[in-house]
Design an enzyme around this catalytic site. Structure first.
Site, PDB file in Angstrom:
ATOM      1  N   CYS A 124      -1.835   2.663  15.043  1.00 25.56           N
ATOM      2  CA  CYS A 124      -1.920   3.889  14.258  1.00 25.56           C
ATOM      3  C   CYS A 124      -3.362   4.230  13.897  1.00 25.56           C
ATOM      4  O   CYS A 124      -3.725   5.389  13.740  1.00 25.56           O
ATOM      5  CB  CYS A 124      -1.080   3.753  12.999  1.00 25.56           C
ATOM      6  SG  CYS A 124       0.681   3.735  13.342  1.00 25.56           S
TER       7      CYS A 124
ATOM      8  N   ASN B 146      -1.502   6.649  21.011  1.00 27.33           N
ATOM      9  CA  ASN B 146      -0.598   5.652  20.439  1.00 27.33           C
ATOM     10  C   ASN B 146       0.482   6.338  19.599  1.00 27.33           C
ATOM     11  O   ASN B 146       0.160   7.000  18.606  1.00 27.33           O
ATOM     12  CB  ASN B 146      -1.373   4.689  19.530  1.00 27.33           C
ATOM     13  CG  ASN B 146      -0.474   3.671  18.864  1.00 27.33           C
ATOM     14  OD1 ASN B 146      -0.088   2.689  19.498  1.00 27.33           O
ATOM     15  ND2 ASN B 146      -0.133   3.879  17.596  1.00 27.33           N
ATOM     16  N   GLU B 147       1.703   6.234  20.042  1.00 25.55           N
ATOM     17  CA  GLU B 147       2.853   6.692  19.253  1.00 25.55           C
ATOM     18  C   GLU B 147       2.694   8.112  18.715  1.00 25.55           C
ATOM     19  O   GLU B 147       2.989   8.382  17.547  1.00 25.55           O
ATOM     20  CB  GLU B 147       3.119   5.733  18.088  1.00 25.55           C
ATOM     21  CG  GLU B 147       3.495   4.343  18.522  1.00 25.55           C
ATOM     22  CD  GLU B 147       4.040   3.492  17.393  1.00 25.55           C
ATOM     23  OE1 GLU B 147       4.259   4.012  16.284  1.00 25.55           O
ATOM     24  OE2 GLU B 147       4.253   2.289  17.627  1.00 25.55           O
TER      25      GLU B 147
ATOM     26  N   GLU C   7      -5.394  -5.045  15.988  1.00 18.73           N
ATOM     27  CA  GLU C   7      -5.593  -3.816  15.214  1.00 18.73           C
ATOM     28  C   GLU C   7      -6.194  -4.194  13.871  1.00 18.73           C
ATOM     29  O   GLU C   7      -5.855  -5.239  13.302  1.00 18.73           O
ATOM     30  CB  GLU C   7      -4.267  -3.084  14.985  1.00 18.73           C
ATOM     31  CG  GLU C   7      -4.448  -1.842  14.090  1.00 18.73           C
ATOM     32  CD  GLU C   7      -3.254  -0.896  14.077  1.00 18.73           C
ATOM     33  OE1 GLU C   7      -2.136  -1.367  14.360  1.00 18.73           O
ATOM     34  OE2 GLU C   7      -3.445   0.291  13.791  1.00 18.73           O
TER      35      GLU C   7
HETATM   36  O1  AHR Z   1       1.544  -2.897  14.752  1.00 21.38           O
HETATM   37  C1  AHR Z   1       1.561  -2.111  13.603  1.00 21.38           C
HETATM   38  C2  AHR Z   1       1.786  -0.642  13.908  1.00 21.38           C
HETATM   39  O2  AHR Z   1       3.037  -0.465  14.501  1.00 21.38           O
HETATM   40  C3  AHR Z   1       0.842  -0.017  14.863  1.00 21.38           C
HETATM   41  O3  AHR Z   1      -0.303   0.432  14.264  1.00 21.38           O
HETATM   42  C4  AHR Z   1       1.612   1.131  15.425  1.00 21.38           C
HETATM   43  O4  AHR Z   1       1.242   1.444  16.733  1.00 21.38           O
HETATM   44  C5  AHR Z   1       3.047   0.701  15.291  1.00 21.38           C
HETATM   45  O5  AHR Z   1       3.824   1.677  14.691  1.00 21.38           O
END
Ligand code: AHR
Length: 607
Positions: free
Chosen positions: A206, A338-339, A24
């Site tokens: 995120c 994602n989340e 990321e």
């Molecule tokens: O790995 C860091 C963050 O943790 C990522 O962006 C997210 O998916 C998670 O909350």
């Protein structure tokens, strides 16, 4: 006690691709990190992002008259701001961290787009190395040259002197020596390659969903702070519209989808992209009810599969071929979202993505997720939905204490064997010490024991630039010219480079010693936006202080933020400032805390 192995019993088969990495763009992992570009803000597009205080000249020092301009004379519609020099000017770029790292004798490729109505000369200097280029036309033209470094330094500067009025954009300096010649910083790429990952999950996290609702910044007539959209990141770099990212800085997209696919191929890993689901996560609660926008995102996902796998005669396969890769990349899995914080909205969108993908590409695995947390109602709700809908695979994330990992080794023993498979897309033990790696290793034995259900797992996050840290712990750390792995890196390497074929079942007899919890968890669930706190304390109900910190040394000793329920940082060595939403959580990670819940005393400073 006694452990007895049963070699004749068949345990779960372990896929070669079980362990992978999760990249990321957090902690400056892309620009100033894996992407080898040395010029910061090369296209003068840094606009004030939410938290950055950037401007068009961030990274640059100007002598003489040079200003950033966004008008019809721009390089192209997606690279809107350029630098206008009036008369003459000297422009110096400071790169990232301490400056621009060079190695004596190595070659650096310089390029710039320029135009000048009366002609101009550019004198370029990198330490003692120089080159000159004449700008001969008032049409945007790319001028190139090479510089051979005369010194080894991690704090160099690139200077471009312009003798007459001119317009400049996309000033670039890239070392000739990159990983497999594909534009990525060699040592950082090699550290990942050495893990022999089975897959690369990218580009977030995120970062993927952020700003899903903001397709366009109408006030500035500028497409920014939008979700990570893969089409922004392919084609010639000077046509990639930069964007602010979730982690509070700008991203050039020089490291884009083509580069992610290429990198995956270069290290023998499957590519695993995460696409925005048009519902935000990570503390934000927004979803769209615009069906046309949703259809666009779904079509973009279909186009991505064509970009990766389509013949060169297809629209997007042709773009891939033009970028240098006529052969398909062999994309077999995509993850949607994602989340997300809104489970109903997320799942409704996911189902539409899945239907469209399966209709056109029935063999592509579509990965769903279980929301932002490993426990609780959202997680259960989404798992139930995924089961009922027959999802291929569900992405789970958790960051927790070493003791949590030790105590939850059996998590997957009871998972339904006929339900969706598990992709453990993000996990890490949150302590500052070696206990992390031991807890992770113990936990990974539980993943392998359940390799019939847990098909893939990736530690997170992958990289951290020591001067720009939004999250810790991280697997690989780096500065301008060095990089090193943590003990967790070494532990991942041990597992990832020695993936077994099959689990050999075992049983134990005798008293099993239960591990004692070694960290305590405290939740600060009322963390307010931009609030400041001082003298954080963990106290037992009878008033004993177990942990306290006045942040006087500039560090939050013994504290770490939990997952991404907001971020916070120590300000001025005096207090902790939370800078996002109300659901921020902190975890005390001191080894002397031995129970699971304590009261927390918070003292707020004047803001
Ligand atoms: O790995 C860091 C963050 O943790 C990522 O962006 C997210 O998916 C998670 O909350």
């Amino acid at each position: 006690y006694t452990i007895t192995v049963h070699p004749s019993d068949n345990g779960a088969a372990i896929d070669d691709s079980m362990y992978g990495v999760f990249f990321e763009d957090i902690n400056f992992a892309a620009d100033g990190g894996l992407y080898a570009e040395l010029v910061r803000n090369r296209s003068f597009e840094f606009l004030p992002a939410d938290r950055s205080g950037y401007n068009g000249l961030t990274g640059w020092t100007v002598t003489g008259t040079a200003t950033t301009v966004n008008d019809d004379a721009r390089l192209n519609d997606r690279n809107r701001t350029y630098l206008r020099v009036t008369g003459s000017a000297g422009l110096t770029n400071a790169g990232y961290n301490s400056g621009i790292a060079t190695k004596k004798g190595n070659i650096y490729d310089f390029s710039v787009w320029a135009r000048a109505d009366a002609g101009a000369t550019l004198n370029v200097a990198l330490g003692g190395a120089t080159l000159a280029r004449k700008v001969t036309t008032d049409t945007w033209t790319r001028y190139t040259g090479t510089l051979r470094a005369t010194t080894t330094t991690d704090a160099g500067r690139l200077t471009v002197s312009v003798d007459k009025s001119a317009r400049l954009d996309e000033v670039s300096l890239i070392p000739r020596d990159t990983y497999k010649g594909h534009g990525l910083r060699r040592d950082l790429a090699e550290k990942v390659a050495a893990l022999k990952p089975g897959f690369v999950r990218f580009p977030g996290g995120c970062l993927v969903n952020t700003g899903s609702m903001y397709g366009y910044d109408a006030a500035n007539n500028y497409p920014r702070a939008r979700s990570y959209q893969w089409k922004d990141t392919v084609g010639p770099v000077e046509t990639r519209a930069t964007n602010a990212n979730f982690w509070g800085y700008n991203q050039s997209y020089g490291l884009g989808y083509y580069e992610y696919f290429q990198f995956s191929e270069d290290i023998g890993a499957q590519p695993l992209p995460v696409l925005p689901a048009l519902v935000t996560g990570c503390g934000q609660n927004r979803a769209t009810n615009d069906p046309a926008l949703l259809q666009k995102y779904i079509q973009d996902t279909l186009d991505l599969i064509e970009f990766a796998n389509g013949p060169v005669t297809s629209t997007w396969g042709r773009v891939r071929a033009q970028m240098g890769h006529p052969k398909p990349f062999g994309l077999s899995k995509v993850a949607i979202g994602n989340e997300e914080n809104l489970p109903e909205e997320y799942f409704a969108n996911y189902l539409q993505f899945r239907a469209a993908i399966k209709a056109k590409y029935p063999n592509v695995t579509v990965i769903s997720n279980s929301g932002p947390d490993d426990t609780g109602a959202t997680f259960d709700n989404l798992w139930a939905k995924n089961k009922a809908a027959g999802s291929d695979m569900v992405d789970e994330h958790y960051y927790n204490s070493p003791s949590w990992f030790l105590q939850n080794n059996a998590r997957y023993d009871s998972y339904d064997r006929s339900g969706p498979k598990v992709f453990l897309g993000e996990y890490a033990s949150l302590d500052a010490k070696f206990a992390n790696s031991l807890a992770e290793a113990a936990y990974m034995t539980g993943l392998e024991r359940n390799a019939d259900v847990v098909k893939m797992a990736s530690y997170a996050p992958l990289y951290a630039n020591i001067d720009n840290v939004q999250w810790r712990p991280d697997l690989i750390w780096f500065d301008n010219d060095e990089s090193w792995g943590t003990t967790s890196y070494q532990m991942q390497k041990l597992f990832m480079t020695n993936v077994g074929d099959r689990v050999v079942p075992s049983t134990t007899t005798g008293a099993v010693v239960q591990p004692k919890p070694i960290t305590g968890r405290v939740g600060l669930s009322t963390w307010a936006t931009a609030a400041k706190y001082d003298d954080l304390k963990v106290t037992t109900p009878d008033g004993t202080t177990l942990l306290s910190d006045d942040f006087g040394d500039g560090n939050a000793d013994g504290w770490t933020s939990l997952s991404n329920r907001g971020t916070w940082s120590v300000q001025d060595g005096a207090y902790v400032q939370s800078d996002t939403a109300a659901t921020n959580t902190m975890v005390a990670a001191a080894t002397d805390i031995t129970a699971t819940d304590y009261d927390v005393t918070l003292k707020a400073t004047k803001t």
